[in-house]
Design a protein around this motif. Sequence first.
Motif, PDB file in Angstrom:
ATOM      1  N   ALA A  56     178.883  17.870  -1.611  1.00 41.89           N
ATOM      2  CA  ALA A  56     178.963  16.788  -2.589  1.00 41.89           C
ATOM      3  C   ALA A  56     177.617  16.624  -3.287  1.00 41.89           C
ATOM      4  O   ALA A  56     176.552  16.769  -2.669  1.00 41.89           O
ATOM      5  N   TYR A  57     177.676  16.334  -4.586  1.00 42.17           N
ATOM      6  CA  TYR A  57     176.481  15.957  -5.338  1.00 42.17           C
ATOM      7  C   TYR A  57     176.288  14.456  -5.221  1.00 42.17           C
ATOM      8  O   TYR A  57     177.208  13.672  -5.464  1.00 42.17           O
ATOM      9  N   CYS A  58     175.089  14.040  -4.845  1.00 44.88           N
ATOM     10  CA  CYS A  58     174.691  12.642  -4.892  1.00 44.88           C
ATOM     11  C   CYS A  58     173.495  12.567  -5.826  1.00 44.88           C
ATOM     12  O   CYS A  58     172.408  13.072  -5.492  1.00 44.88           O
ATOM     13  N   GLY A  59     173.714  11.990  -7.012  1.00 49.41           N
ATOM     14  CA  GLY A  59     172.693  12.076  -8.039  1.00 49.41           C
ATOM     15  C   GLY A  59     172.573  13.523  -8.488  1.00 49.41           C
ATOM     16  O   GLY A  59     173.567  14.177  -8.778  1.00 49.41           O
ATOM     17  N   ASP A  60     171.354  14.025  -8.507  1.00 52.56           N
ATOM     18  CA  ASP A  60     171.153  15.419  -8.908  1.00 52.56           C
ATOM     19  C   ASP A  60     170.890  16.326  -7.712  1.00 52.56           C
ATOM     20  O   ASP A  60     170.429  17.451  -7.865  1.00 52.56           O
ATOM     21  N   LYS A  61     171.210  15.833  -6.516  1.00 52.69           N
ATOM     22  CA  LYS A  61     170.958  16.620  -5.308  1.00 52.69           C
ATOM     23  C   LYS A  61     172.270  16.985  -4.635  1.00 52.69           C
ATOM     24  O   LYS A  61     173.192  16.184  -4.536  1.00 52.69           O
ATOM     25  N   LEU A  62     172.347  18.228  -4.159  1.00 53.90           N
ATOM     26  CA  LEU A  62     173.537  18.716  -3.486  1.00 53.90           C
ATOM     27  C   LEU A  62     173.362  18.578  -1.980  1.00 53.90           C
ATOM     28  O   LEU A  62     172.350  18.997  -1.414  1.00 53.90           O
ATOM     29  N   TYR A  63     174.382  18.003  -1.319  1.00 51.90           N
ATOM     30  CA  TYR A  63     174.377  17.833   0.129  1.00 51.90           C
ATOM     31  C   TYR A  63     175.524  18.641   0.744  1.00 51.90           C
ATOM     32  O   TYR A  63     176.558  18.866   0.109  1.00 51.90           O
ATOM     33  N   ALA A  64     175.315  19.043   1.985  1.00 51.59           N
ATOM     34  CA  ALA A  64     176.330  19.795   2.715  1.00 51.59           C
ATOM     35  C   ALA A  64     176.551  19.158   4.079  1.00 51.59           C
ATOM     36  O   ALA A  64     175.594  18.840   4.794  1.00 51.59           O
ATOM     37  N   GLY A  65     177.814  18.962   4.425  1.00 54.87           N
ATOM     38  CA  GLY A  65     178.170  18.521   5.764  1.00 54.87           C
ATOM     39  C   GLY A  65     178.515  19.729   6.609  1.00 54.87           C
ATOM     40  O   GLY A  65     179.326  20.573   6.195  1.00 54.87           O
ATOM     41  N   SER A  66     177.914  19.829   7.787  1.00 59.38           N
ATOM     42  CA  SER A  66     178.041  21.037   8.588  1.00 59.38           C
ATOM     43  C   SER A  66     178.365  20.715  10.036  1.00 59.38           C
ATOM     44  O   SER A  66     178.517  19.553  10.416  1.00 59.38           O
ATOM     45  N   GLY A  67     178.422  21.757  10.835  1.00 60.51           N
ATOM     46  CA  GLY A  67     178.633  21.583  12.263  1.00 60.51           C
ATOM     47  C   GLY A  67     177.457  20.938  12.956  1.00 60.51           C
ATOM     48  O   GLY A  67     177.561  20.527  14.114  1.00 60.51           O
ATOM     49  N   ARG A  68     176.317  20.847  12.269  1.00 61.60           N
ATOM     50  CA  ARG A  68     175.132  20.216  12.854  1.00 61.60           C
ATOM     51  C   ARG A  68     174.561  19.147  11.929  1.00 61.60           C
ATOM     52  O   ARG A  68     173.357  18.997  11.790  1.00 61.60           O
ATOM     53  N   GLY A  69     175.439  18.404  11.252  1.00 64.25           N
ATOM     54  CA  GLY A  69     174.972  17.287  10.458  1.00 64.25           C
ATOM     55  C   GLY A  69     174.876  17.575   8.976  1.00 64.25           C
ATOM     56  O   GLY A  69     175.598  18.409   8.425  1.00 64.25           O
ATOM     57  N   ILE A  70     173.920  16.858   8.317  1.00 62.24           N
ATOM     58  CA  ILE A  70     173.786  16.884   6.859  1.00 62.24           C
ATOM     59  C   ILE A  70     172.578  17.726   6.456  1.00 62.24           C
ATOM     60  O   ILE A  70     171.498  17.614   7.047  1.00 62.24           O
ATOM     61  N   TYR A  71     172.768  18.535   5.410  1.00 60.22           N
ATOM     62  CA  TYR A  71     171.690  19.328   4.833  1.00 60.22           C
ATOM     63  C   TYR A  71     171.677  19.102   3.327  1.00 60.22           C
ATOM     64  O   TYR A  71     172.701  18.738   2.730  1.00 60.22           O
ATOM     65  N   TYR A  72     170.515  19.293   2.709  1.00 60.04           N
ATOM     66  CA  TYR A  72     170.446  19.190   1.253  1.00 60.04           C
ATOM     67  C   TYR A  72     169.698  20.392   0.693  1.00 60.04           C
ATOM     68  O   TYR A  72     168.908  21.040   1.382  1.00 60.04           O
ATOM     69  N   PHE A  73     169.972  20.675  -0.573  1.00 64.74           N
ATOM     70  CA  PHE A  73     169.417  21.857  -1.233  1.00 64.74           C
ATOM     71  C   PHE A  73     168.269  21.445  -2.134  1.00 64.74           C
ATOM     72  O   PHE A  73     168.396  20.548  -2.968  1.00 64.74           O
ATOM     73  N   GLU A  74     167.131  22.145  -1.957  1.00 62.05           N
ATOM     74  CA  GLU A  74     165.953  21.819  -2.764  1.00 62.05           C
ATOM     75  C   GLU A  74     165.047  23.053  -2.861  1.00 62.05           C
ATOM     76  O   GLU A  74     164.742  23.683  -1.850  1.00 62.05           O
ATOM     77  N   SER A  75     164.666  23.398  -4.073  1.00 62.45           N
ATOM     78  CA  SER A  75     163.736  24.506  -4.326  1.00 62.45           C
ATOM     79  C   SER A  75     164.192  25.818  -3.684  1.00 62.45           C
ATOM     80  O   SER A  75     163.392  26.547  -3.090  1.00 62.45           O
ATOM     81  N   GLY A  76     165.473  26.091  -3.794  1.00 66.06           N
ATOM     82  CA  GLY A  76     165.989  27.363  -3.311  1.00 66.06           C
ATOM     83  C   GLY A  76     166.214  27.449  -1.817  1.00 66.06           C
ATOM     84  O   GLY A  76     166.577  28.509  -1.302  1.00 66.06           O
ATOM     85  N   LYS A  77     166.019  26.321  -1.091  1.00 62.58           N
ATOM     86  CA  LYS A  77     166.213  26.308   0.357  1.00 62.58           C
ATOM     87  C   LYS A  77     167.076  25.122   0.769  1.00 62.58           C
ATOM     88  O   LYS A  77     167.154  24.107   0.072  1.00 62.58           O
ATOM     89  N   TRP A  78     167.720  25.266   1.914  1.00 65.23           N
ATOM     90  CA  TRP A  78     168.469  24.162   2.502  1.00 65.23           C
ATOM     91  C   TRP A  78     167.628  23.506   3.589  1.00 65.23           C
ATOM     92  O   TRP A  78     167.002  24.193   4.391  1.00 65.23           O
TER      93      TRP A  78
END
Length: 718
Positions: A56-78
């Motif tokens: 899901a996008y929240c604002g201009d940031k992409l978040y991912a729900g995974s088997g180990r919680g929440i991650y977000y994408f920034e500068s080419g890395k999660w």
Amino acid sequence: MKTFLRMIAALLIAGMAHGAAAVEKPFVKDEKYPQKWATLYTEKDGLPGEGVNSLAYCGDKLYAGSGRGIYYFESGKWRNAQPGDGFGLVTKIACDGDGMLVGSREGFFRVSLKGEMKAETLLLKETTAFAAWRGGWLVGTAQGLFNLKDGKAERIEAFGTRPVTALAVDGEGAAWVGFLKGLARYDGEHVALYRHSYDGESLIDNNVRDLYLSKSGDLYIATGGGVSRFDRKQKWTDINGKKTGMPYEDALTVAGSNGMLWVGTTIGAERYDGKEWEYFESKRYLPDDRVVAIAAAPDGGAWFGTPGGVSRIEYRMMTLADKAAYLEKQVRERHVRYGLVSDSSLTRPGDLSSNVLATSDNDGLWTAMYIGAECYRYAATKDPEAKKFARQSMEALMKLENITGVPGFVARSFAKPDDQHCQGEWDHITPDGKWRWKGDTSSDEIDGHYYANAIYYDLCADENEKKEIEKNVRALTNHIIDNDYYLIDTDGKPTSFGMWNPEYLRTRGRFQQGLNSLEILAYLRTAIHITGDQKFMDSYMLLIKKHNYAKHMVKQKINQPRVINHSDDELAFLAYYPLLKYETNSFLQKYYHESITRSWKIDRPEMNPLWNFIYGAVMPDGTEFDPDKAVYTLRKLSPDLVYWSIRNSHRADIERDTKGGRFNEVQAVKPLPPDERCMMKWNENPFMLDCPYGGYSEEAATFWLLPYWMGRYYGFIK
């Protein structure tokens, strides 16, 4: 002979009588187009190994729900974003103003995204879906549907304890609830149930996996049998293979943005613009083929969540010239070995940093095609770099022509004695011990040598280089003629596929008669052009007049099912080019034009850019061909040239050919889109559906660069 001359004269007179002003050949302007581009992210890029379940996008940031919680994408890395003790296995995330809603096995959470991430537990374990509803929340769980308000959770008894799979709230405030066996609409008081029926006026399948409500108010339902749409006029529409051409129907998730529908399935992902579908399958596009989550990106692309990680699909605006520059760099970085140009091995699947230069049985042919590409590039742009690259590979081609020690007998490939990753058997060492080389040279190699020598001679060579080429072409042609139209190896015997002898083609080689007649006529006509040797003209006319080679080549294209040889198509068109380019005799042109026209028409559905441009280049002005379809293929071909394992035989939008291909491979009646089929050069089957390559090699971009620069040189691409 007199009859022959009278026919020539008659045709020449007819041509003069019906002469007309030259007609400009059609062209396509090289405008910017959206190039499909995939970037894959896995554990090495910061994601957990358990995979991604929601995006899901929240604002201009992409978040991912995974088997180990929440991650977000920034500068080419999660990066890990979960607070405190975390959420455990996250099944669903969505944005909520300045916060995020999280469903997991541990409960339903609202997370503040202001400053440090903080989570507030909202009860209800094993959350599967949720939606804002009447000042509170509707929360779907593995034990039923709940109304969560003011910190209290109340079960909606109308649905009992049935597991909820999806939720959406429409513009009228009614909730749509998906189950394993149906769909319901709930307005707070009444429940309307929808199930599959065969009249097309309800669900396409009862197994509801996901819901997406568009801005226009249309509800899209992802099911095991495709996608159903329920529009504002309460009309049902089936979106599946039969009705819309949907590639694969076992849908898991659905999303949309900017008029595009995105679907994740158990095997791949799909994009639909209302007219055409695109299909994303294999590690060319996805870390894993099971696509469970989609986030439509603001740039018109999408992110796909899979058990193996996340894939980003972009549509980069670029021209074919931009793509050519990218692919030229690919060739120079990973595919040039002593001037020879071919595919290369990967010691780790898909990892381009593990590239290892290797040999192939057809290094001469692939290198010749690269020479052709660079010569066209030089002629079109006068870029000295193109001439430099062409010369480097021409020197390698000349080495193949001289390394054997037998005048006129060329090698397939060469390498140093201690080189690794040399494929096949190496049965020859040079007298000085510095090189080894492959024999049993085929007509594929000879096709390439005459083709490259002709183009380099005409477009790139200075006077000294022309003398070099003339010497080598003379030696090669003498070798063939003096050995009764056989290519003779060092053991004194013909090679396996170097046979153009009239008696052989009349008897044992009769099924090769058309193609081999074309080949030897092209070789001789090229040699006549380069050397002017009367001996070669005499041989050329002997084969035409006494042995009917010009007539034989008219039906060179063998097109019965099961015996279609796409490698022969490549050999034929590479031979057609110099033969038709150099031949000026109108009587012979009649046969040659009839032959290439027949071949091109049979191959026309493939939309092959090289066949199209060769045909357009050598035929008279005004001849119909398909530069637009050639450019379509050049644009659609993926810039990822790794030989991934690809599968398409499960698709619902493909009509399978029950007769199979040349090697009994499963194939379609129509060729697949270029960016959805197996990685292949022009000598392979574009109708093939599946290939188990595994990602252990990368093709050189030569096969793309040659038609592109030929199109530029001839003005078919402006």
